[in-house]
Design an enzyme around this catalytic site. Structure first.
Site, PDB file in Angstrom:
ATOM      1  N   HIS A   1       0.799  -1.229   0.000  1.00 42.56           N
ATOM      2  CA  HIS A   1       0.000   0.000   0.000  1.00 42.56           C
ATOM      3  C   HIS A   1       0.830   1.276   0.000  1.00 42.56           C
ATOM      4  O   HIS A   1       0.503   2.249   0.689  1.00 42.56           O
ATOM      5  CB  HIS A   1      -0.961  -0.001   1.187  1.00 42.56           C
ATOM      6  CG  HIS A   1      -2.080  -0.983   1.079  1.00 42.56           C
ATOM      7  ND1 HIS A   1      -2.518  -1.507  -0.121  1.00 42.56           N
ATOM      8  CD2 HIS A   1      -2.870  -1.552   2.053  1.00 42.56           C
ATOM      9  CE1 HIS A   1      -3.521  -2.342   0.111  1.00 42.56           C
ATOM     10  NE2 HIS A   1      -3.750  -2.391   1.407  1.00 42.56           N
TER      11      HIS A   1
ATOM     12  N   HIS B   1      -9.993   2.051  -0.057  1.00 39.40           N
ATOM     13  CA  HIS B   1      -9.865   0.998   0.953  1.00 39.40           C
ATOM     14  C   HIS B   1     -10.920   1.104   2.056  1.00 39.40           C
ATOM     15  O   HIS B   1     -10.629   0.825   3.228  1.00 39.40           O
ATOM     16  CB  HIS B   1      -8.457   1.045   1.555  1.00 39.40           C
ATOM     17  CG  HIS B   1      -7.972  -0.267   2.095  1.00 39.40           C
ATOM     18  ND1 HIS B   1      -8.426  -0.801   3.266  1.00 39.40           N
ATOM     19  CD2 HIS B   1      -7.060  -1.149   1.606  1.00 39.40           C
ATOM     20  CE1 HIS B   1      -7.809  -1.948   3.500  1.00 39.40           C
ATOM     21  NE2 HIS B   1      -6.975  -2.187   2.498  1.00 39.40           N
TER      22      HIS B   1
ATOM     23  N   GLU C   1     -11.676  -3.804  -3.146  1.00 39.52           N
ATOM     24  CA  GLU C   1     -10.742  -2.821  -3.671  1.00 39.52           C
ATOM     25  C   GLU C   1     -10.526  -3.061  -5.168  1.00 39.52           C
ATOM     26  O   GLU C   1      -9.857  -4.016  -5.556  1.00 39.52           O
ATOM     27  CB  GLU C   1      -9.412  -2.919  -2.927  1.00 39.52           C
ATOM     28  CG  GLU C   1      -9.535  -2.827  -1.420  1.00 39.52           C
ATOM     29  CD  GLU C   1      -8.375  -3.492  -0.709  1.00 39.52           C
ATOM     30  OE1 GLU C   1      -7.210  -3.119  -0.994  1.00 39.52           O
ATOM     31  OE2 GLU C   1      -8.612  -4.395   0.122  1.00 39.52           O
TER      32      GLU C   1
END
Length: 370
Positions: free
Chosen positions: A122, A196, A334
């Site tokens: 991420h 997210h 996602e």
């Protein structure tokens, strides 16, 4: 009803203590909470810290409004959260994992932060979820929007190129929340942005999501190794617990003795969306929660969707209502390119070059059924 955009300062109890340099004292004056409303009973709250969706309020089948997005009331809690769950954030420069925190472009190897076992996750130590974005409210006939922009500098978190990014959240009167992503770079780089938010269609803090009925428009998924890095295979979901081509409850097969479920402690995998149109919006997922009647549909231009069902939530985190977020108390869907695409030549490419535009769209549509 005339649409309005409300501006609210985040609630602070002093300057939070941080182990990183993501937020400086002078940044706090620029952190705000923006509220988008429509005339169909839907409200979305967004902060320019991390481009985070802090709240999504939608009616149930009886017209009662409820907040279905996990999150906090205070910016400090987002900054200092245990285990950094990325509640509601935009993650990047690369959402999901990159094996061993490395990739190669034109013969040059780039090393990224290793922040998830031996892998990169991420965007690294200070990803897009931990920076303050510039915010520009917009409004039109039947819609409100918030455009968020950020300049990720060359070699920030190890990524090459000055990357100019915009994320625009648009709410219309059809209870559709559209997320438009746009980016350009001055040097070849990899990019994979995603949203997210953790959802619980019963309401945030209202127990687990195991009774939600999920459909994923995907006949294949990308199996992983024990570190959640794809093996490179596009595996058929048929006759496995990963088959959501027909709606079933999330909990129906989540605890079966399947190696991929053991690796993920449940579902935490990327599905390959079945699509006829390679560029247009395609239905990726549909979720129905029977007691409230709430339905969420997701359409996207992306090739994949990561389904994560809150396996690492453990009750330590308490949300906006003061209730603990229990194990599997929220799920993420996602939309994305596949994990580790920079190191997987058979996956759709995430390479962005100068003169090109990275442009993707995802739509979250909310409704009810009796």
């Amino acid at each position: 009803m005339k649409l309005q955009i409300l501006f609210l300062m985040m609630i602070f109890l002093g300057v939070p203590q941080m182990s990183s340099a993501a937020i400086k004292t002078e940044d706090f004056d620029s952190i705000k909470l923006y509220t988008l409303k429509n005339n169909s009973g839907m409200t979305v709250k967004i902060t320019n810290y991390g481009a985070i969706i802090t709240s999504i309020i939608v009616p149930d089948k009886n017209g009662k409004a409820g907040d279905i997005a996990l999150g906090y009331n205070r910016v400090e809690d987002y900054i200092n959260a245990v285990d950094k769950p990325y509640f509601g954030a935009i993650v990047g420069r690369y959402g999901n994992r990159i094996a061993k925190g490395q990739f190669e472009i034109d013969g040059e190897t780039y090393s990224l932060a290793v922040n998830n076992g031996e892998n990169h996750l991420h965007g690294g130590t200070i990803g897009f979820d931990k920076v303050v974005w510039n915010a520009e409210p917009m409004e039109g006939n039947g819609w409100q929007a918030l455009k968020l922009t950020y300049l990720a500098k060359d070699m920030e978190e190890g990524y090459p190129g000055n990357l100019e990014v915009s994320v625009t959240y648009t709410l219309n009167n059809k209870n559709e929340l559209k997320v438009d992503y746009l980016a350009t770079t001055d040097k070849a780089t990899h990019i994979n942005l995603t949203q997210h938010t953790y959802f619980n269609l019963k309401g945030e803090g209202e127990g687990t999501i195991l009774d939600h009925e999920l459909m994923l428009n995907a006949s294949k998924y990308t199996p992983t190794d024990s570190g959640a890095i794809p093996t490179g295979e596009l595996a058929e979901v048929k006759e496995t617990p990963f088959d959501f081509t027909k709606a079933k409850t999330i909990g129906k097969e989540i605890d079966e003795d399947h190696q991929q479920l053991i690796y993920g402690l449940g579902y935490d995998h990327n599905w390959v969306i079945d699509r006829e149109d390679e560029e247009g919006l395609t239905l990726a997922a549909r979720v129905h929660e029977p007691t409230t009647g709430r339905v969420m549909e997701i359409e996207t231009t992306e090739p994949g969707i990561q389904f994560y069902c809150g396996n690492f939530l453990d009750g330590r985190l308490k949300g906006k209502s003061g209730k603990p977020y229990v194990k599997r108390g929220g799920f993420c869907l996602e939309t994305q390119h596949y994990p580790d695409s920079p190191n997987q030549p058979n996956f759709p490419s995430t390479l962005l070059k100068p003169g090109e535009e990275y442009e993707t769209t995802t739509v979250f549509r909310f409704s009810t059924k009796k």
